[in-house]
Design a protein around this motif. Structure first.
Motif, PDB file in Angstrom:
ATOM      1  N   ASP A  35     -13.526 -11.809 -11.005  1.00 58.77           N
ATOM      2  CA  ASP A  35     -13.298 -10.599 -11.806  1.00 58.77           C
ATOM      3  C   ASP A  35     -13.401 -10.889 -13.300  1.00 58.77           C
ATOM      4  OD1 ASP A  35     -10.974 -12.113 -11.016  1.00 58.77           O
ATOM      5  OD2 ASP A  35      -9.785 -10.720 -12.188  1.00 58.77           O
ATOM      6  N   GLY A  92      -2.632  -3.302  -7.643  1.00 55.46           N
ATOM      7  CA  GLY A  92      -2.337  -2.890  -6.277  1.00 55.46           C
ATOM      8  C   GLY A  92      -2.946  -3.833  -5.249  1.00 55.46           C
ATOM      9  N   ILE A  93      -3.240  -3.304  -4.061  1.00 58.45           N
ATOM     10  CA  ILE A  93      -3.617  -4.180  -2.939  1.00 58.45           C
ATOM     11  C   ILE A  93      -5.092  -4.595  -2.992  1.00 58.45           C
ATOM     12  CG2 ILE A  93      -1.849  -3.081  -1.499  1.00 58.45           C
ATOM     13  CD1 ILE A  93      -4.168  -1.838   0.145  1.00 58.45           C
ATOM     14  N   GLU A 151       0.820  -1.225   0.000  1.00 55.98           N
ATOM     15  CA  GLU A 151       0.000   0.000   0.000  1.00 55.98           C
ATOM     16  C   GLU A 151       0.851   1.271   0.000  1.00 55.98           C
ATOM     17  OE1 GLU A 151      -2.403   0.468   3.488  1.00 55.98           O
ATOM     18  OE2 GLU A 151      -3.586   2.057   2.558  1.00 55.98           O
TER      19      GLU A 151
HETATM   20  P1  NAP Z   1      -5.773  -1.790  -7.279  1.00 59.26           P
HETATM   21  O1  NAP Z   1      -5.435  -2.205  -5.912  1.00 59.26           O
HETATM   22  O2  NAP Z   1      -5.065  -2.479  -8.395  1.00 59.26           O
HETATM   23  O3  NAP Z   1      -7.339  -1.998  -7.450  1.00 59.26           O
HETATM   24  C1  NAP Z   1      -8.112  -1.405  -8.461  1.00 59.26           C
HETATM   25  C2  NAP Z   1      -9.205  -2.338  -8.946  1.00 59.26           C
HETATM   26  O4  NAP Z   1      -8.626  -3.307  -9.813  1.00 59.26           O
HETATM   27  C3  NAP Z   1      -9.897  -3.167  -7.867  1.00 59.26           C
HETATM   28  O5  NAP Z   1     -10.908  -2.465  -7.221  1.00 59.26           O
HETATM   29  C4  NAP Z   1     -10.413  -4.317  -8.712  1.00 59.26           C
HETATM   30  O6  NAP Z   1     -11.458  -3.878  -9.581  1.00 59.26           O
HETATM   31  C5  NAP Z   1      -9.249  -4.574  -9.656  1.00 59.26           C
HETATM   32  N1  NAP Z   1      -8.249  -5.517  -9.170  1.00 59.26           N
HETATM   33  C6  NAP Z   1      -6.940  -5.264  -8.932  1.00 59.26           C
HETATM   34  N2  NAP Z   1      -6.306  -6.362  -8.578  1.00 59.26           N
HETATM   35  C7  NAP Z   1      -7.200  -7.352  -8.581  1.00 59.26           C
HETATM   36  C8  NAP Z   1      -7.137  -8.752  -8.306  1.00 59.26           C
HETATM   37  N3  NAP Z   1      -5.973  -9.351  -7.974  1.00 59.26           N
HETATM   38  N4  NAP Z   1      -8.259  -9.482  -8.399  1.00 59.26           N
HETATM   39  C9  NAP Z   1      -9.414  -8.914  -8.754  1.00 59.26           C
HETATM   40  N5  NAP Z   1      -9.546  -7.603  -9.040  1.00 59.26           N
HETATM   41  C10 NAP Z   1      -8.462  -6.834  -8.964  1.00 59.26           C
HETATM   42  O7  NAP Z   1      -5.517  -0.222  -7.500  1.00 59.26           O
HETATM   43  P2  NAP Z   1      -5.696   1.032  -6.552  1.00 59.26           P
HETATM   44  O8  NAP Z   1      -7.017   0.924  -5.853  1.00 59.26           O
HETATM   45  O9  NAP Z   1      -5.430   2.177  -7.414  1.00 59.26           O
HETATM   46  O10 NAP Z   1      -4.502   0.920  -5.499  1.00 59.26           O
HETATM   47  C11 NAP Z   1      -4.667   0.455  -4.173  1.00 59.26           C
HETATM   48  C12 NAP Z   1      -3.334   0.490  -3.440  1.00 59.26           C
HETATM   49  O11 NAP Z   1      -2.382  -0.371  -4.069  1.00 59.26           O
HETATM   50  C13 NAP Z   1      -2.669   1.879  -3.354  1.00 59.26           C
HETATM   51  O12 NAP Z   1      -2.152   2.021  -2.044  1.00 59.26           O
HETATM   52  C14 NAP Z   1      -1.535   1.780  -4.350  1.00 59.26           C
HETATM   53  O13 NAP Z   1      -0.468   2.619  -4.046  1.00 59.26           O
HETATM   54  C15 NAP Z   1      -1.138   0.313  -4.231  1.00 59.26           C
HETATM   55  N6  NAP Z   1      -0.425  -0.208  -5.415  1.00 59.26           N
HETATM   56  C16 NAP Z   1       0.664  -0.974  -5.196  1.00 59.26           C
HETATM   57  C17 NAP Z   1       1.355  -1.519  -6.261  1.00 59.26           C
HETATM   58  C18 NAP Z   1       2.572  -2.365  -5.983  1.00 59.26           C
HETATM   59  O14 NAP Z   1       2.774  -2.799  -4.873  1.00 59.26           O
HETATM   60  N7  NAP Z   1       3.427  -2.610  -6.962  1.00 59.26           N
HETATM   61  C19 NAP Z   1       0.910  -1.302  -7.570  1.00 59.26           C
HETATM   62  C20 NAP Z   1      -0.254  -0.538  -7.777  1.00 59.26           C
HETATM   63  C21 NAP Z   1      -0.921   0.016  -6.671  1.00 59.26           C
HETATM   64  P3  NAP Z   1     -13.036  -4.041  -9.348  1.00 59.26           P
HETATM   65  O15 NAP Z   1     -13.361  -3.104  -8.234  1.00 59.26           O
HETATM   66  O16 NAP Z   1     -13.581  -3.589 -10.665  1.00 59.26           O
HETATM   67  O17 NAP Z   1     -13.332  -5.471  -9.057  1.00 59.26           O
END
Ligand code: NAP
Length: 400
Positions: free
Chosen positions: A373, A321-322, A92
């Protein structure tokens, strides 16, 4: 039990390498556990016990905070520096305030300057495109540009000082309530990622490299990125690369075409004519944006894996992401982390095991063995993370 070593830019991998892993926050725990069991199954299938990864958990993120009081403890940093190859779930990063990105710190620590993100349509996925001819590899610069994190809050004394220096020495007026960020982009860092992208293109017989930039507006950063990339291609890879600064040429056939697109145009291009784009070479922020957009084009960002690569090390993680809303609910798609694992096996020279994973994933999607998903596009419920993992391991063991 040994470490992976690096010699003259090559990976030296023992049969039983120790690889540290970070579970990650949110869905990290579930997707990382899933990926490790799939990777182990593929390695066992292909090498029948002769080769095996010895996994070693190291702490970061929420779990580390609970156990040690720090999100990125000194012991974790020491282990990463010592082992140099890392497998990780997402971590995160808060928006607007709070701690700096742990992902960025890890990439900086090992100087993992290229973030490589393959995005390829898999038959069976529900793409928003009529013809999902998407097969791109994004090379995103990891150590320059805005992710260096040099910025000051609007009401800080540093921002006030910067504004006064800009006024005094450059006669540049900045409104008193402005936050200030600095966007450095260097020749040396642009050159090294360009070399890596070109070498990758040659080794993997790719057709084209497109530089994605906003050089019409940011002339001395993104514009320079374009100039430096072309210049390396001309100077060092003239035999393999055909440079087309006009943007009008089609693929020549023999040589790899290198052209460029302004970032906003690039977005409409990958939607309207995805088949024209192959390798995309981008500075940090553009690379981040375009990866998620490309992920959407194939119907699911949850299935993308990525490799952060330097001259001496690598960290492998999903692009997503998370996904906090799915944490602990057995609803996350683990394919992105599994694909990160198959990229790690490729870099280790265990490509046969990587191929086992890739074909099992393809076969599962084709047979509609997927998580929610993906299944929801078909009006179906889909499997839980654990059940999907078991099904995938079964496919690997059976060999189809
Ligand atoms: P996210 O966590 O990727 O989630 C965005 C949307 O993508 C989710 O609501 C879901 O969509 C879908 N999704 C992502 N991964 C999924 C999975 N494994 N299975 C099913 N659906 C999945 O993006 P974010 O909300 O922008 O970021 C959240 C946090 O993660 C932030 O703190 C960010 O900084 C961090 N982050 C970390 C990394 C890393 O560690 N490399 C990379 C990117 C982001 P639906 O709601 O449509 O189901």
């Amino acid at each position: 039990m040994e470490k992976i070593r690096f010699q003259d830019g090559k990976w030296v991998v023992p049969d039983n390498p120790i690889i540290p892993y970070i579970e990650g926050d949110g869905v990290g725990k579930e997707v990382t556990a899933s990926a490790i069991s799939v990777i182990d199954a593929a390695v066992e299938k292909e090498f029948s016990g002769k080769r095996k990864i010895l996994w070693r958990e190291i702490l970061a993120g929420e779990k580390a905070l609970k156990e040690t009081g720090e999100r990125l403890p000194g012991s974790t940093l020491r282990e990463i520096k010592s082992y140099r190859v890392l497998f990780k779930g997402p971590l995160e990063t808060p928006i607007g305030s709070g701690f700096r990105s742990l992902n960025v710190e890890i990439r900086m620590l090992l100087d993992l300057y290229a973030n490589i993100r393959p995005v390829k349509y898999v038959e069976g996925l529900e793409s928003p495109l009529k013809k999902p001819t998407v097969d791109m590899v994004i090379f995103r610069e990891n150590t320059d540009d805005i992710y260096t994190g040099i910025e000051w809050k609007y009401n800080s004394k540093e921002a006030a000082l910067m504004r006064s220096i800009l006024k005094r020495d450059f006669n540049v007026e900045i409104k008193g309530d402005s936050g200030i960020g600095i966007k450095p982009m260097s020749k040396s860092k642009t050159e090294r990622i360009t070399r890596m992208a070109i070498r990758y293109a040659i080794a993997n017989k790719r057709r084209a490299i497109t530089i994605m930039h906003k050089g019409n507006i940011m002339k001395y950063t993104e514009g320079a990125f374009r100039e430096w990339a072309y210049s390396i291609a001309r100077r060092e890879f003239n035999k393999n690369i055909l440079v087309d600064e006009t943007g009008r040429m089609q693929n020549s056939g023999k040589k790899i075409l290198m052209n460029d697109r302004i970032a906003d145009n690039m977005f409409q291009q990958i939607i309207a004519k995805p088949e024209l784009y192959d390798i995309i070479l981008a500075p940090n922020l553009n690379g981040d944006y375009v990866s998620d957009a490309a992920g959407a084009l194939i119907g699911d960002i949850g299935i993308l894996g990525s490799a952060n690569i330097g001259d001496m090390g690598g960290a492998f993680e999903p692009v997503h992401g998370i996904a906090a809303k799915y944490a602990g609910k057995n609803l996350a798609n683990p394919i992105g982390t599994i694909k990160a694992g198959s990229m790690m096996l490729e870099f280790m020279g265990w490509g046969r095991a990587a191929a086992v994973i890739d074909s099992a994933v393809k076969s599962a999607i084709k047979r509609k063995i997927v998580t929610q998903d993906i299944a929801r596009a078909w009006g179906k419920k889909g499997l839980g993370t654990r059940e999907f993992t078991e099904a995938l391991v079964k496919i690997i063991k059976k060999g189809s």
